[in-house]
Design an enzyme around this catalytic site. Sequence first.
Site, mmCIF file in Angstrom:
data_model
loop_
_atom_site.group_PDB
_atom_site.id
_atom_site.type_symbol
_atom_site.label_atom_id
_atom_site.label_comp_id
_atom_site.label_asym_id
_atom_site.label_seq_id
_atom_site.Cartn_x
_atom_site.Cartn_y
_atom_site.Cartn_z
ATOM 1 N N THR A 132 -10.370 2.402 -14.791
ATOM 2 C CA THR A 132 -9.307 3.416 -15.415
ATOM 3 C C THR A 132 -8.313 3.694 -14.475
ATOM 4 O O THR A 132 -8.542 3.999 -13.469
ATOM 5 C CB THR A 132 -9.882 4.937 -15.900
ATOM 6 N N CYS A 152 -11.980 0.623 19.783
ATOM 7 C CA CYS A 152 -13.003 1.090 20.760
ATOM 8 C C CYS A 152 -14.250 0.606 20.095
ATOM 9 O O CYS A 152 -14.818 1.325 19.201
ATOM 10 C CB CYS A 152 -12.809 2.623 20.674
ATOM 11 N N SER A 162 0.784 -1.321 -0.140
ATOM 12 C CA SER A 162 -0.009 0.112 0.017
ATOM 13 C C SER A 162 0.871 1.260 0.034
ATOM 14 O O SER A 162 1.754 1.432 0.893
ATOM 15 C CB SER A 162 -0.867 0.207 1.310
HETATM 16 N N1 PLP Z 1 -2.318 -4.698 5.798
HETATM 17 C C1 PLP Z 1 -1.552 -4.469 6.747
HETATM 18 C C2 PLP Z 1 -0.581 -5.288 7.553
HETATM 19 C C3 PLP Z 1 -1.859 -3.014 7.264
HETATM 20 O O1 PLP Z 1 -1.001 -2.482 8.044
HETATM 21 C C4 PLP Z 1 -2.678 -2.126 6.464
HETATM 22 C C5 PLP Z 1 -3.105 -0.914 7.159
HETATM 23 O O2 PLP Z 1 -2.868 -0.576 8.273
HETATM 24 C C6 PLP Z 1 -3.462 -2.881 5.525
HETATM 25 C C7 PLP Z 1 -3.485 -4.137 5.253
HETATM 26 C C8 PLP Z 1 -4.606 -2.300 4.887
HETATM 27 O O3 PLP Z 1 -3.989 -1.314 3.883
HETATM 28 P P1 PLP Z 1 -4.843 -0.062 3.172
HETATM 29 O O4 PLP Z 1 -5.012 1.182 4.248
HETATM 30 O O5 PLP Z 1 -4.061 0.361 2.043
HETATM 31 O O6 PLP Z 1 -6.223 -0.782 2.771
#
Ligand code: PLP
Length: 396
Positions: free
Chosen positions: A241, A329, A203
Amino acid sequence: MKTVYFDNNATTRVAPEVLDAMLPYFGEELYGNPSSMHAFGGGVARHLDRAREEVARFINAEPDEIIFTSCATESDNAAIRGTAEYYGSGLRVITTAVEHPAVLQPCRRLKALGHEMLELPVDGTGQLDLDQLDAELAKTSKGSPTLVSIMYANNETGVIFPMERISEICAAHGAILHTDAVQIAGKAPVDVKKVPVNMLSMSGHKFHAPKGIGLLYVRRGTYLKPFLLGGHQESSRRAGTENVPYIIGLAKACELARLGMAREATALTAMRDKLEAGILATCPNVRVNGDRAHRLPNTLNVSFEYIEGEAIAYRLSDLGICISTGSACASGSLDPSHVIRAMGVPFTAVHGSVRFSLSRYNTMDEVDYVLRELPPVIRNLRELSPFGPDKDVTTF
Ligand code: PLP
């Protein structure tokens, strides 16, 4: 009041170089659609190709193995649910108890739909028993497919799983391996030729690209059904796109990480270790959560016994210091982190766990500021807490 941002596993600041690289794609010359027939769109398509090459280079993949997505949640869902759709109800799924919800929830959905699904436990340091993975994979009958989804590094503790060994075990049993590599991106090298996973998610916003751009690596010869159906973008593997400015930003973030990672990891480790040593020296009844020998250089998860992580985070927020707790929470009740609970952290410490996560933009001065401000906060919360080793109530 200045902000000391120690919550970089939640999201990171967009690098100025990334923003500069993106801006022309919002202007009047580079807004074309890369799928268009005309030269105006074709010009953009060439930039998209170069961005794909840079992203592929970051993880030592081939450009045609990269699918751009909107985020890692989409990448994880596309990998897990797309594999299940391809193989049908016979697919067995193995994951771990400490995955991010972006992996756990799709795996649990598959279980609800009738797939056999197993969540492997972790030990007190947050590590897996690889003999158990091996034994579980040995149980799969010949010819029936198994998808293993194991994260590269944990978002809460920073614990790094031995992915090279995990990939060998999976390969020996013919299992398909997906890894959520979101947290390792930009902090330690990832090489899909050395560590031959089938699929890998990342990401952009975790390593200085903007929110809203992710990638899914799919090794040639790995089969899955596309998650989004529609046009022919991404070789018909992800319709829609392409988000060109963000893809350009992601590629720049990959380039910066590739060039700066070794230097940054040294600086991050020095800051993280100073923070850890300072906290242990000044605050009693504290424990570090997670395998300290196999940990991301930027992450420190500590439990302050007998007090609530939320209370610590709120007090520090008033001082301009941003950190996270593992707890969510939910519906008015404080739910302790599933990761910290899976590690069997004692009950007196589960609720008091907090995460400090650093980036290239943090400084030693900021570490010193936190080390000055944190101990009085902890002392004060302990005085107010009804719980404690020398109080009538010793557990929650
Ligand atoms: N996987 C892990 C280990 C993460 O730390 C996160 C986000 O905190 C995600 C997946 C999800 O990522 P995104 O915010 O790009 O959907």
